[in-house]
Each structure stands twice: as structure tokens, then as C-alpha cells.
Write a protein that holds these residues in place. Structure first.
Motif, PDB file in Angstrom:
ATOM      1  N   THR A  13       0.800  -1.232   0.000  1.00 32.38           N
ATOM      2  CA  THR A  13       0.000   0.000   0.000  1.00 32.38           C
ATOM      3  C   THR A  13       0.827   1.274   0.000  1.00 32.38           C
ATOM      4  OG1 THR A  13      -0.116  -0.083   2.400  1.00 32.38           O
ATOM      5  CG2 THR A  13      -1.960  -1.060   1.190  1.00 32.38           C
ATOM      6  N   CYS A  14       2.112   1.171   0.272  1.00 34.40           N
ATOM      7  CA  CYS A  14       2.919   2.393   0.372  1.00 34.40           C
ATOM      8  C   CYS A  14       4.381   2.082   0.116  1.00 34.40           C
ATOM      9  CB  CYS A  14       2.745   3.047   1.746  1.00 34.40           C
ATOM     10  SG  CYS A  14       3.604   2.181   3.080  1.00 34.40           S
ATOM     11  N   HIS A  16       6.795   1.997   2.085  1.00 34.11           N
ATOM     12  CA  HIS A  16       7.415   1.099   3.056  1.00 34.11           C
ATOM     13  C   HIS A  16       7.223  -0.348   2.638  1.00 34.11           C
ATOM     14  CE1 HIS A  16       6.369   4.606   5.836  1.00 34.11           C
ATOM     15  NE2 HIS A  16       7.679   4.525   5.943  1.00 34.11           N
ATOM     16  N   CYS A  17       6.046  -0.638   2.105  1.00 32.88           N
ATOM     17  CA  CYS A  17       5.747  -2.000   1.639  1.00 32.88           C
ATOM     18  C   CYS A  17       6.686  -2.359   0.487  1.00 32.88           C
ATOM     19  CB  CYS A  17       4.303  -2.098   1.166  1.00 32.88           C
ATOM     20  SG  CYS A  17       3.074  -1.707   2.435  1.00 32.88           S
ATOM     21  N   SER A  20      10.086  -3.142   1.786  1.00 37.55           N
ATOM     22  CA  SER A  20      10.163  -4.442   2.461  1.00 37.55           C
ATOM     23  C   SER A  20      10.278  -5.572   1.445  1.00 37.55           C
ATOM     24  CB  SER A  20       8.929  -4.668   3.336  1.00 37.55           C
ATOM     25  OG  SER A  20       8.890  -3.739   4.386  1.00 37.55           O
ATOM     26  N   TYR A  65       3.781 -10.243   2.533  1.00 36.69           N
ATOM     27  CA  TYR A  65       2.827 -10.090   1.424  1.00 36.69           C
ATOM     28  C   TYR A  65       2.635 -11.426   0.714  1.00 36.69           C
ATOM     29  CZ  TYR A  65       3.803  -5.427   2.822  1.00 36.69           C
ATOM     30  OH  TYR A  65       3.944  -4.325   3.609  1.00 36.69           O
TER      31      TYR A  65
ATOM     32  N   THR B  13      -1.210   4.127   5.533  1.00 39.29           N
ATOM     33  CA  THR B  13      -1.905   3.055   4.807  1.00 39.29           C
ATOM     34  C   THR B  13      -1.571   1.660   5.304  1.00 39.29           C
ATOM     35  OG1 THR B  13      -0.137   3.007   3.181  1.00 39.29           O
ATOM     36  CG2 THR B  13      -2.061   4.369   2.664  1.00 39.29           C
ATOM     37  N   CYS B  14      -0.552   1.529   6.124  1.00 34.80           N
ATOM     38  CA  CYS B  14      -0.159   0.178   6.545  1.00 34.80           C
ATOM     39  C   CYS B  14       0.598   0.225   7.861  1.00 34.80           C
ATOM     40  CB  CYS B  14       0.702  -0.508   5.472  1.00 34.80           C
ATOM     41  SG  CYS B  14       2.401   0.117   5.392  1.00 34.80           S
ATOM     42  N   HIS B  16       3.628  -0.258   8.475  1.00 32.04           N
ATOM     43  CA  HIS B  16       4.904   0.465   8.420  1.00 32.04           C
ATOM     44  C   HIS B  16       4.692   1.952   8.663  1.00 32.04           C
ATOM     45  CE1 HIS B  16       5.820  -2.986   5.551  1.00 32.04           C
ATOM     46  NE2 HIS B  16       6.712  -3.164   6.495  1.00 32.04           N
ATOM     47  N   CYS B  17       3.593   2.465   8.120  1.00 30.88           N
ATOM     48  CA  CYS B  17       3.270   3.892   8.318  1.00 30.88           C
ATOM     49  C   CYS B  17       3.025   4.153   9.809  1.00 30.88           C
ATOM     50  CB  CYS B  17       2.026   4.269   7.527  1.00 30.88           C
ATOM     51  SG  CYS B  17       2.155   4.019   5.748  1.00 30.88           S
TER      52      CYS B  17
END
Lengths: 68, 68
Positions: A13-14, A16-17, A20, A65, B13-14, B16-17
Motif C-alpha cells: 500500500t505504500c 514502506h511495503c 520491504s 505479502y 496506509t499500513c 509500516h506507516c
């Protein structure tokens, strides 16, 4: 010669994802480059030799994920 | 006596955020606890004394997000 494969990852979603997933996939032996397109979930991997999908799946799941 | 204040942060959004915002807010002097509700963006901060909204805003922006 390098090989390029594209997988689709769901749930990112962002940025950071993306970071990762990129980090985990880069740890697979032979991987030379990882490019992630967040809107589509496309993860394009360049490697010295074709990767087993199971190795990619394991890396993606390690990041938290799933493959589509 | 501790004080509790709630701010609304947009753009998370997740997990991590959430972690990024929590980490930055925890660095504000006097902060004792930070609780983030991802679906609503509510960030509840417990601190030794009331925090200036400007300090919270700066921390949230440092993490890459905005107050509502």
C-alpha cells in the motif's frame, strides 16, 4: 546473460511495503535488480539465472505479502 | 499526572506507516505512550505534560505524514 521475470504481489500500500518486498527479494541468491510498481503490484526481478517461483514466493511472504 | 491528547494523521496506509509515526512521536520530550489506530488515523499520545500541537505536527511531518 541475465533473466528478467515479473511477479504480481498483492497487499502493498505504500513505499514502506515496496521497500520491504524489495529488500527480501534482493536477498535471493543471483538477484541483480528488483523493480516494484506499487499501483499494479508488479515486481520485476533481474537475475543471473531464472529464479524458482517458490523462492520468490518465500521472499515475498517473509516481507509479509502474497503473490497474486 | 499524565495527559492524553488525540490527533488525526492522514495518509497512513499500513503497519509500516503506523510504525514510522509512532517512532517519531515517541521522540518528543515527555511522551510516555503512543497509540495509533490505522483505520481512523487517530494518534493518541500520553505525556507527562500537554504537548504543543506544533511539536506533534513536526514529528508527524518528519515521518512523512500530515495532521488532518
Amino acid at each position: 546473460m541475465s533473466t528478467t521475470q515479473t511477479f504480481t504481489v498483492t497487499g502493498m500500500t505504500c513505499g514502506h511495503c515496496v521497500a520491504s518486498v524489495t529488500e527480501e527479494v534482493q536477498e535471493i541468491a543471483g538477484v541483480e535488480n528488483v523493480a516494484v510498481d506499487l499501483p499494479t503490484g508488479a515486481v520485476t526481478i533481474t537475475s543471473a539465472a531464472p529464479l524458482d517461483a517458490s523462492a520468490v514466493q518465500a521472499a515475498v511472504e517473509e516481507a509479509g505479502y502474497q503473490l497474486a
